[in-house]
Design a protein around this motif. Structure first.
Motif, PDB file in Angstrom:
ATOM      1  N   GLN A 209       0.831  -1.206   0.000  1.00  0.00           N
ATOM      2  CA  GLN A 209       0.000   0.000   0.000  1.00  0.00           C
ATOM      3  C   GLN A 209       0.862   1.251   0.000  1.00  0.00           C
ATOM      4  N   LEU A 210       1.922   1.218   0.824  1.00  0.00           N
ATOM      5  CA  LEU A 210       2.824   2.363   0.864  1.00  0.00           C
ATOM      6  C   LEU A 210       3.589   2.487  -0.447  1.00  0.00           C
ATOM      7  N   SER A 211       3.966   1.362  -1.016  1.00  0.00           N
ATOM      8  CA  SER A 211       4.688   1.399  -2.294  1.00  0.00           C
ATOM      9  C   SER A 211       3.821   1.962  -3.414  1.00  0.00           C
ATOM     10  N   SER A 212       2.527   1.652  -3.395  1.00  0.00           N
ATOM     11  CA  SER A 212       1.640   2.196  -4.429  1.00  0.00           C
ATOM     12  C   SER A 212       1.345   3.677  -4.189  1.00  0.00           C
ATOM     13  N   ALA A 213       1.340   4.099  -2.931  1.00  0.00           N
ATOM     14  CA  ALA A 213       1.076   5.507  -2.634  1.00  0.00           C
ATOM     15  C   ALA A 213       2.291   6.381  -2.918  1.00  0.00           C
ATOM     16  N   SER A 214       3.485   5.830  -2.720  1.00  0.00           N
ATOM     17  CA  SER A 214       4.704   6.581  -3.016  1.00  0.00           C
ATOM     18  C   SER A 214       5.407   5.911  -4.193  1.00  0.00           C
ATOM     19  N   SER A 215       6.496   6.497  -4.619  1.00  0.00           N
ATOM     20  CA  SER A 215       7.173   5.967  -5.799  1.00  0.00           C
ATOM     21  C   SER A 215       8.271   4.967  -5.449  1.00  0.00           C
ATOM     22  N   ARG A 216       8.435   4.648  -4.176  1.00  0.00           N
ATOM     23  CA  ARG A 216       9.537   3.766  -3.790  1.00  0.00           C
ATOM     24  C   ARG A 216       9.021   2.469  -3.184  1.00  0.00           C
ATOM     25  N   THR A 217       9.833   1.432  -3.296  1.00  0.00           N
ATOM     26  CA  THR A 217       9.494   0.130  -2.725  1.00  0.00           C
ATOM     27  C   THR A 217      10.045   0.065  -1.309  1.00  0.00           C
ATOM     28  N   VAL A 218       9.181  -0.321  -0.377  1.00  0.00           N
ATOM     29  CA  VAL A 218       9.554  -0.382   1.031  1.00  0.00           C
ATOM     30  C   VAL A 218       9.328  -1.802   1.520  1.00  0.00           C
ATOM     31  N   SER A 219      10.283  -2.331   2.260  1.00  0.00           N
ATOM     32  CA  SER A 219      10.170  -3.708   2.738  1.00  0.00           C
ATOM     33  C   SER A 219       9.235  -3.821   3.934  1.00  0.00           C
ATOM     34  N   ARG A 220       8.841  -5.048   4.222  1.00  0.00           N
ATOM     35  CA  ARG A 220       7.988  -5.328   5.376  1.00  0.00           C
ATOM     36  C   ARG A 220       8.686  -4.923   6.667  1.00  0.00           C
ATOM     37  N   GLN A 221       9.991  -5.181   6.751  1.00  0.00           N
ATOM     38  CA  GLN A 221      10.743  -4.868   7.968  1.00  0.00           C
ATOM     39  C   GLN A 221      10.798  -3.357   8.206  1.00  0.00           C
ATOM     40  N   THR A 222      10.924  -2.579   7.145  1.00  0.00           N
ATOM     41  CA  THR A 222      10.936  -1.121   7.288  1.00  0.00           C
ATOM     42  C   THR A 222       9.596  -0.632   7.806  1.00  0.00           C
ATOM     43  N   VAL A 223       8.513  -1.167   7.266  1.00  0.00           N
ATOM     44  CA  VAL A 223       7.173  -0.790   7.736  1.00  0.00           C
ATOM     45  C   VAL A 223       7.015  -1.170   9.206  1.00  0.00           C
ATOM     46  N   TYR A 224       7.495  -2.350   9.560  1.00  0.00           N
ATOM     47  CA  TYR A 224       7.412  -2.824  10.947  1.00  0.00           C
ATOM     48  C   TYR A 224       8.169  -1.881  11.885  1.00  0.00           C
ATOM     49  N   ARG A 225       9.367  -1.448  11.460  1.00  0.00           N
ATOM     50  CA  ARG A 225      10.163  -0.540  12.284  1.00  0.00           C
ATOM     51  C   ARG A 225       9.501   0.821  12.419  1.00  0.00           C
ATOM     52  N   ARG A 226       8.951   1.330  11.331  1.00  0.00           N
ATOM     53  CA  ARG A 226       8.306   2.647  11.393  1.00  0.00           C
ATOM     54  C   ARG A 226       7.071   2.614  12.288  1.00  0.00           C
TER      55      ARG A 226
ATOM     56  N   GLY B 290       6.625   0.561  14.795  1.00  0.00           N
ATOM     57  CA  GLY B 290       7.142   0.449  16.159  1.00  0.00           C
ATOM     58  C   GLY B 290       7.665   1.768  16.683  1.00  0.00           C
ATOM     59  N   TYR B 291       8.217   2.588  15.800  1.00  0.00           N
ATOM     60  CA  TYR B 291       8.747   3.893  16.180  1.00  0.00           C
ATOM     61  C   TYR B 291       7.638   4.809  16.688  1.00  0.00           C
ATOM     62  N   ILE B 292       6.433   4.671  16.137  1.00  0.00           N
ATOM     63  CA  ILE B 292       5.324   5.516  16.589  1.00  0.00           C
ATOM     64  C   ILE B 292       4.475   4.822  17.650  1.00  0.00           C
ATOM     65  N   GLY B 293       4.882   3.598  18.059  1.00  0.00           N
ATOM     66  CA  GLY B 293       4.200   2.932  19.164  1.00  0.00           C
ATOM     67  C   GLY B 293       3.143   1.930  18.758  1.00  0.00           C
ATOM     68  N   LEU B 294       3.097   1.522  17.504  1.00  0.00           N
ATOM     69  CA  LEU B 294       2.134   0.514  17.065  1.00  0.00           C
ATOM     70  C   LEU B 294       2.865  -0.809  16.876  1.00  0.00           C
ATOM     71  N   TYR B 295       2.534  -1.771  17.696  1.00  0.00           N
ATOM     72  CA  TYR B 295       3.183  -3.077  17.637  1.00  0.00           C
ATOM     73  C   TYR B 295       2.140  -4.145  17.338  1.00  0.00           C
ATOM     74  N   ALA B 296       2.614  -5.284  16.849  1.00  0.00           N
ATOM     75  CA  ALA B 296       1.708  -6.391  16.572  1.00  0.00           C
ATOM     76  C   ALA B 296       1.276  -7.011  17.894  1.00  0.00           C
ATOM     77  N   ARG B 297       0.007  -7.135  18.065  1.00  0.00           N
ATOM     78  CA  ARG B 297      -0.522  -7.753  19.279  1.00  0.00           C
ATOM     79  C   ARG B 297      -1.595  -8.740  18.894  1.00  0.00           C
ATOM     80  N   ARG B 298      -1.698  -9.771  19.668  1.00  0.00           N
ATOM     81  CA  ARG B 298      -2.755 -10.747  19.452  1.00  0.00           C
ATOM     82  C   ARG B 298      -3.552 -10.829  20.743  1.00  0.00           C
ATOM     83  N   SER B 299      -4.867 -10.747  20.637  1.00  0.00           N
ATOM     84  CA  SER B 299      -5.688 -10.816  21.834  1.00  0.00           C
ATOM     85  C   SER B 299      -5.630 -12.221  22.416  1.00  0.00           C
ATOM     86  N   VAL B 300      -5.644 -12.286  23.737  1.00  0.00           N
ATOM     87  CA  VAL B 300      -5.560 -13.567  24.420  1.00  0.00           C
ATOM     88  C   VAL B 300      -6.919 -14.240  24.361  1.00  0.00           C
ATOM     89  N   ARG B 301      -6.924 -15.478  23.939  1.00  0.00           N
ATOM     90  CA  ARG B 301      -8.162 -16.231  23.875  1.00  0.00           C
ATOM     91  C   ARG B 301      -8.118 -17.319  24.923  1.00  0.00           C
TER      92      ARG B 301
END
Length: 117
Positions: free
Chosen positions: A62-79, A81-92
């Protein structure tokens, strides 16, 4: 002939110079310039907050289509995390029945037992 003395520049002056030269100071920790811009960071934050369950792997194209550059999954994950959004799974867990609740409450009563009991 008098030689010029060298003086150490203070950090404030260095940051001012770098800001004037458009150098990203936040990329000092890795030694590499950042691939994404602050506008792309904000775009990632908006998309991730709108759709809580989207993954970094889905955000990357989605970011690659919105901008002109290709961005990896790891870069998106780091960005994110930098703003405080991490992957979480609700406990079942298995919901407790009335029998389970009663047995748990009776088990808690053992804290008041005497040594003879």
């Amino acid at each position: 002939m008098v030689m010029a003395q060298r003086k150490q520049l203070d950090d404030f002056y260095v940051v001012e110079l770098l800001d004037e030269w458009n150098v990203d100071v936040t990329s000092w920790n890795t030694g590499r310039p950042r691939v994404t811009t602050p506008n792309e960071h904000r775009y990632l934050a908006v998309i991730a907050k709108r759709n809580r369950w989207i993954t970094a792997l889905d955000l990357s194209p989605q970011l690659s289509s919105a901008s002109s550059r290709t961005v990896s999954r790891q870069t998106v994950y780091r960005r994110l995390g930098y703003i405080g959004l991490y992957a979480r799974r609700s406990v079942r867990c298995v919901p407790l029945t009335a029998t389970h609740c009663r047995l748990r409450l009776t088990w808690r009563e053992h804290t008041f037992w005497t040594p003879q009991q």
